[in-house]
Design a protein around this motif. Structure first.
Motif, PDB file in Angstrom:
ATOM      1  N   ILE A   4       0.843  -1.200   0.000  1.00 43.78           N
ATOM      2  CA  ILE A   4       0.000   0.000   0.000  1.00 43.78           C
ATOM      3  C   ILE A   4       0.874   1.243   0.000  1.00 43.78           C
ATOM      4  CG2 ILE A   4      -1.711   1.320   1.327  1.00 43.78           C
ATOM      5  CD1 ILE A   4      -2.830  -1.427   2.253  1.00 43.78           C
ATOM      6  N   GLN A   5       1.887   1.262   0.820  1.00 37.70           N
ATOM      7  CA  GLN A   5       2.808   2.403   0.860  1.00 37.70           C
ATOM      8  C   GLN A   5       3.454   2.618  -0.507  1.00 37.70           C
ATOM      9  OE1 GLN A   5       5.196   0.882   4.046  1.00 37.70           O
ATOM     10  NE2 GLN A   5       4.186   2.159   5.573  1.00 37.70           N
ATOM     11  N   ASN A   6       3.917   1.555  -1.111  1.00 35.96           N
ATOM     12  CA  ASN A   6       4.585   1.667  -2.413  1.00 35.96           C
ATOM     13  C   ASN A   6       3.641   2.132  -3.516  1.00 35.96           C
ATOM     14  OD1 ASN A   6       7.139   0.990  -1.497  1.00 35.96           O
ATOM     15  ND2 ASN A   6       6.764  -1.184  -1.742  1.00 35.96           N
ATOM     16  N   ILE A   7       2.393   1.710  -3.463  1.00 35.14           N
ATOM     17  CA  ILE A   7       1.412   2.164  -4.450  1.00 35.14           C
ATOM     18  C   ILE A   7       1.182   3.660  -4.298  1.00 35.14           C
ATOM     19  CG2 ILE A   7      -1.024   2.046  -5.122  1.00 35.14           C
ATOM     20  CD1 ILE A   7      -0.830  -1.012  -4.401  1.00 35.14           C
ATOM     21  N   TYR A   8       0.994   4.119  -3.070  1.00 38.97           N
ATOM     22  CA  TYR A   8       0.715   5.545  -2.848  1.00 38.97           C
ATOM     23  C   TYR A   8       1.927   6.432  -3.125  1.00 38.97           C
ATOM     24  CZ  TYR A   8      -4.097   5.325  -1.628  1.00 38.97           C
ATOM     25  OH  TYR A   8      -5.456   5.175  -1.722  1.00 38.97           O
ATOM     26  N   LEU A   9       3.116   5.887  -3.033  1.00 32.15           N
ATOM     27  CA  LEU A   9       4.313   6.673  -3.350  1.00 32.15           C
ATOM     28  C   LEU A   9       4.720   6.545  -4.815  1.00 32.15           C
ATOM     29  CD1 LEU A   9       6.432   6.033  -0.138  1.00 32.15           C
ATOM     30  CD2 LEU A   9       5.221   8.140  -0.787  1.00 32.15           C
ATOM     31  N   GLY A  10       3.950   5.793  -5.581  1.00 32.95           N
ATOM     32  CA  GLY A  10       4.241   5.647  -7.001  1.00 32.95           C
ATOM     33  C   GLY A  10       5.366   4.681  -7.307  1.00 32.95           C
ATOM     34  N   LYS A  11       5.783   3.895  -6.321  1.00 31.65           N
ATOM     35  CA  LYS A  11       6.862   2.933  -6.515  1.00 31.65           C
ATOM     36  C   LYS A  11       6.354   1.627  -7.105  1.00 31.65           C
ATOM     37  CE  LYS A  11       9.594   4.579  -2.586  1.00 31.65           C
ATOM     38  NZ  LYS A  11      10.159   4.188  -1.282  1.00 31.65           N
ATOM     39  N   ARG A  55       7.620  12.269  -8.536  1.00 31.87           N
ATOM     40  CA  ARG A  55       6.966  12.714  -9.770  1.00 31.87           C
ATOM     41  C   ARG A  55       7.938  13.451 -10.687  1.00 31.87           C
ATOM     42  NH1 ARG A  55       1.609  16.467 -10.445  1.00 31.87           N
ATOM     43  NH2 ARG A  55       1.458  16.199 -12.688  1.00 31.87           N
ATOM     44  N   PHE A  56       8.690  14.383 -10.134  1.00 30.79           N
ATOM     45  CA  PHE A  56       9.538  15.218 -10.972  1.00 30.79           C
ATOM     46  C   PHE A  56      10.912  14.629 -11.259  1.00 30.79           C
ATOM     47  CE2 PHE A  56       6.441  18.315  -9.320  1.00 30.79           C
ATOM     48  CZ  PHE A  56       5.899  18.689 -10.530  1.00 30.79           C
ATOM     49  N   GLN A  57      11.449  13.850 -10.348  1.00 27.35           N
ATOM     50  CA  GLN A  57      12.767  13.265 -10.582  1.00 27.35           C
ATOM     51  C   GLN A  57      12.691  11.903 -11.255  1.00 27.35           C
ATOM     52  OE1 GLN A  57      14.887  13.227  -6.865  1.00 27.35           O
ATOM     53  NE2 GLN A  57      15.151  15.430  -6.839  1.00 27.35           N
ATOM     54  N   GLU A  58      11.632  11.167 -10.995  1.00 32.13           N
ATOM     55  CA  GLU A  58      11.568   9.793 -11.485  1.00 32.13           C
ATOM     56  C   GLU A  58      10.379   9.528 -12.399  1.00 32.13           C
ATOM     57  OE1 GLU A  58      11.873   7.271  -8.017  1.00 32.13           O
ATOM     58  OE2 GLU A  58      13.305   8.647  -7.100  1.00 32.13           O
ATOM     59  N   GLY A  59       9.521  10.532 -12.581  1.00 31.30           N
ATOM     60  CA  GLY A  59       8.374  10.376 -13.472  1.00 31.30           C
ATOM     61  C   GLY A  59       7.281   9.464 -12.945  1.00 31.30           C
ATOM     62  N   ALA A  60       7.223   9.278 -11.639  1.00 28.92           N
ATOM     63  CA  ALA A  60       6.204   8.407 -11.051  1.00 28.92           C
ATOM     64  C   ALA A  60       4.815   9.008 -11.223  1.00 28.92           C
ATOM     65  CB  ALA A  60       6.494   8.188  -9.566  1.00 28.92           C
ATOM     66  N   VAL A  61       3.833   8.151 -11.299  1.00 25.76           N
ATOM     67  CA  VAL A  61       2.442   8.584 -11.380  1.00 25.76           C
ATOM     68  C   VAL A  61       1.953   8.867  -9.964  1.00 25.76           C
ATOM     69  CG1 VAL A  61       0.108   7.882 -12.030  1.00 25.76           C
ATOM     70  CG2 VAL A  61       2.061   7.197 -13.434  1.00 25.76           C
TER      71      VAL A  61
END
Length: 106
Positions: A4-11, A55-61
Motif C-alpha cells: 500500500i505504501q509503495n502504491i501511494y508513493l508511485g513505486k 513525480r519530478f525526478q523519477e516520473g512516477a504517477v
C-alpha cells in the motif's frame, strides 16, 4: 502494508499482474491524516515531499485526488485497479469492493 505504501508513493504500478491506481483524499479530511500517520508512517509534509520528488525526478504517477470518502469509494468502484482508503464504517454494504487492510480505531 508495504504494498500500500509503495502504491501511494508511485513505486508500485502493477499488483497481481494488473495496473493499480491510488486514490487519495483531500488534506482537509481527517481520514487523510490518519492514513498518513497510521499506514504511511509519515506526516503530510513528508508525504507531499516524497510525491513531488518521485513525480519530478523519477516520473512516477501520483495518486488521483478526490475531496472526500464518498468520492474515493466512487472512484474505486468505477476504476478497475483503483485502490483507496476510507473508514471501515463508510464501506457499508458495497460487495463489489475488496478490503485489503483495516486499521483498528484509536
Amino acid at each position: 502494508m508495504g504494498d500500500i505504501q509503495n502504491i501511494y508513493l508511485g513505486k508500485k504500478r502493477i499488483a497481481e499482474g494488473f495496473p493499480v491506481y491510488a486514490v487519495d483524499q483531500s488534506e482537509t479530511e481527517h481520514i487523510k491524516l490518519d492514513f498518513l500517520q497510521r499506514v504511511m508512517n509519515m506526516t503530510h509534509a513528508q508525504y507531499r515531499e516524497q510525491l513531488l520528488k518521485r513525480r519530478f525526478q523519477e516520473g512516477a504517477v501520483t495518486p488521483k485526488f478526490v475531496t472526500n470518502s464518498a468520492e474515493a469509494l466512487k472512484a474505486v468502484r468505477e476504476t478497475p485497479g483503483a485502490i483507496g482508503y476510507v473508514y471501515e464504517s463508510e464501506v457499508g454494504t458495497m460487495r463489489s469492493l475488496r478490503v485489503l487492510a483495516t486499521i483498528p480505531t484509536k
